[in-house]
Write an enzyme that holds these catalytic residues in place. Sequence first.
Site, PDB file in Angstrom:
ATOM      1  N   THR A  72      27.306 -29.647  86.641  1.00  0.00           N
ATOM      2  CA  THR A  72      27.025 -29.726  85.205  1.00  0.00           C
ATOM      3  C   THR A  72      28.285 -29.445  84.391  1.00  0.00           C
ATOM      4  O   THR A  72      28.596 -30.157  83.426  1.00  0.00           O
ATOM      5  CB  THR A  72      25.910 -28.719  84.834  1.00  0.00           C
ATOM      6  OG1 THR A  72      24.751 -29.018  85.619  1.00  0.00           O
ATOM      7  CG2 THR A  72      25.572 -28.778  83.363  1.00  0.00           C
ATOM      8  N   GLN A 178      25.500 -37.013  93.755  1.00  0.00           N
ATOM      9  CA  GLN A 178      24.645 -37.434  94.878  1.00  0.00           C
ATOM     10  C   GLN A 178      25.356 -38.393  95.830  1.00  0.00           C
ATOM     11  O   GLN A 178      24.875 -38.629  96.943  1.00  0.00           O
ATOM     12  CB  GLN A 178      23.362 -38.090  94.366  1.00  0.00           C
ATOM     13  CG  GLN A 178      22.412 -37.139  93.659  1.00  0.00           C
ATOM     14  CD  GLN A 178      21.857 -36.050  94.563  1.00  0.00           C
ATOM     15  OE1 GLN A 178      21.897 -36.137  95.802  1.00  0.00           O
ATOM     16  NE2 GLN A 178      21.333 -35.002  93.957  1.00  0.00           N
ATOM     17  N   HIS A 200      26.906 -27.353  96.025  1.00  0.00           N
ATOM     18  CA  HIS A 200      25.617 -27.044  96.659  1.00  0.00           C
ATOM     19  C   HIS A 200      24.805 -28.264  97.062  1.00  0.00           C
ATOM     20  O   HIS A 200      23.767 -28.130  97.698  1.00  0.00           O
ATOM     21  CB  HIS A 200      24.790 -26.079  95.796  1.00  0.00           C
ATOM     22  CG  HIS A 200      24.131 -26.683  94.595  1.00  0.00           C
ATOM     23  ND1 HIS A 200      22.801 -27.008  94.592  1.00  0.00           N
ATOM     24  CD2 HIS A 200      24.592 -27.005  93.367  1.00  0.00           C
ATOM     25  CE1 HIS A 200      22.472 -27.491  93.393  1.00  0.00           C
ATOM     26  NE2 HIS A 200      23.547 -27.493  92.642  1.00  0.00           N
ATOM     27  N   THR A 236      39.321 -16.765  86.676  1.00  0.00           N
ATOM     28  CA  THR A 236      39.778 -16.465  88.032  1.00  0.00           C
ATOM     29  C   THR A 236      39.016 -17.321  89.038  1.00  0.00           C
ATOM     30  O   THR A 236      37.799 -17.470  88.946  1.00  0.00           O
ATOM     31  CB  THR A 236      39.592 -14.968  88.340  1.00  0.00           C
ATOM     32  OG1 THR A 236      40.382 -14.239  87.408  1.00  0.00           O
ATOM     33  CG2 THR A 236      40.031 -14.624  89.760  1.00  0.00           C
ATOM     34  N   CYS A 324       8.669 -31.536  85.591  1.00  0.00           N
ATOM     35  CA  CYS A 324       7.919 -30.287  85.669  1.00  0.00           C
ATOM     36  C   CYS A 324       8.692 -29.137  85.036  1.00  0.00           C
ATOM     37  O   CYS A 324       8.119 -28.138  84.624  1.00  0.00           O
ATOM     38  CB  CYS A 324       7.569 -29.968  87.101  1.00  0.00           C
ATOM     39  SG  CYS A 324       8.935 -30.144  88.234  1.00  0.00           S
TER      40      CYS A 324
HETATM   41  C1  LIG Z   1      22.433 -31.642  91.007  1.00  0.00           C
HETATM   42  C2  LIG Z   1      23.027 -32.678  90.133  1.00  0.00           C
HETATM   43  C3  LIG Z   1      23.867 -32.332  89.054  1.00  0.00           C
HETATM   44  C4  LIG Z   1      24.113 -30.918  88.647  1.00  0.00           C
HETATM   45  O1  LIG Z   1      24.912 -30.211  89.546  1.00  0.00           O
HETATM   46  P1  LIG Z   1      24.901 -28.606  89.470  1.00  0.00           P
HETATM   47  O2  LIG Z   1      25.978 -28.184  90.395  1.00  0.00           O
HETATM   48  O3  LIG Z   1      23.541 -28.182  89.919  1.00  0.00           O
HETATM   49  O4  LIG Z   1      25.169 -28.235  88.054  1.00  0.00           O
HETATM   50  C5  LIG Z   1      24.425 -33.343  88.313  1.00  0.00           C
HETATM   51  N1  LIG Z   1      24.190 -34.633  88.605  1.00  0.00           N
HETATM   52  C6  LIG Z   1      23.408 -35.012  89.621  1.00  0.00           C
HETATM   53  C7  LIG Z   1      23.215 -36.467  89.909  1.00  0.00           C
HETATM   54  C8  LIG Z   1      22.794 -34.056  90.418  1.00  0.00           C
HETATM   55  O5  LIG Z   1      22.003 -34.441  91.423  1.00  0.00           O
END
Ligand SMILES: *Cc1c(COP(=O)(O)O)cnc(C)c1O
Length: 393
Positions: A72, A178, A200, A236, A324
């Site tokens: 994000t 993705q 993640h 940092t 949701c």
């Molecule tokens: C998960 C996701 C994000 C956000 O990533 P975060 O590290 O959770 O902020 C942005 N774009 C897409 C397509 C995602 O699947």
Amino acid sequence: MRVIYTDNNATTQVAKPVLDEMIPFYHELYGNPSSMHNFGGQVAKKTAEARQKIAALINADPSEIVLTSCGTESDNTAIRAAITSNPDKKHIVTTRVEHPAVKNLYEHLAKRGYRVTFVPVDRKGILDLDYLYDSLTDDTAVVSVMWANNESGVIFPIEEISREVSDRGIVFHTDAVQAVGKIDIDVKKTGIDMLSFSGHKIHAPKGIGVLYVRKGTKFSPFMIGGHQEKGRRGGTENVPSIIGLGKACELVGEQLEEENTRVRALRDKLETELLKRITDADINGVKDNRLPNTTSIGFGYVEGEAILLMMNEFGICASSGSACTSGSLEPSHVLRAMGVPFTSAHGSIRFSLSVYNTEEEVDYIIEKMPPIIERLREMSPFWKQAQEGKLKN
Ligand SMILES: *Cc1c(COP(=O)(O)O)cnc(C)c1O
């Protein structure tokens, strides 16, 4: 209880080798990489090595990598940098199916004087490229198009779009959260100016993101502070996570082949068998040109939330296609943009696999899903009406 995790587009398990590499950097090698002493300096050396591995995954130069706190933040940084560098331009372009990290920022900018074009997709989730190109003007500051959709898995032709856009002197950003680790990415083959991805989603920890900024791209930091990241992002460094992300990038690079063979075959089996065993079920999105790990299936005349609750009883984790998070049961903006009929959009479930899923797990899901859908349909007045309608026809 047993857990079958098929929600990898939401987040992934930190890989064991990733965790193992991170641990020393919490308690033993805790120095600040910006410090003058060797104790910090040895950490700086390790983060530099990690940055090389991160860059290598997308064939970038390590100097083109800005480390952030998440996907994000990378998306926000890129889009804000583009408009800050082009203060006279007041038109910005994106798609109707972006992740909220881009979609909500564009909506925010629309309220602050920007003219926004949201490019539509068709019933299969395919982007209307003519609509995109026709919208571009001398006033366009930035175009942001995701590489692959997190719900449908549909892949957009980013190499082509990025060249078309950058040839016109417009900044091009892609949310590749993705796509990275699932398809082969070589930024040098594209006209991409900025690209985001997130730790993640590729078996690194939460709280670390990447922004690729092509050499020569005008940039201005979002997070203003110290001189970290060559002045492009103050704060940092999140050292353990950077080390973990380096290892994760190396791993997913090595596993790209498996992702596109074994994982793809598992996804195809899951999809084919569910559609064979369950009537009135449909894939949301085009079948080819899709992420190898993702399938979004609309089960007609049932509620996604109810399906998820029953799947949960069997330890099966997936996502529904409804918004949701807002507490409503409205179908997601992605399924609405695709024009998926409400009867099917409401009952949409996204399964997203990873290299840690097994065939036995997929067989378990294939066995458990049909009775779940059948039980819910027995209770569904819409299903009864639909069946009576069919009898009349
Ligand atoms: C998960 C996701 C994000 C956000 O990533 P975060 O590290 O959770 O902020 C942005 N774009 C897409 C397509 C995602 O699947």
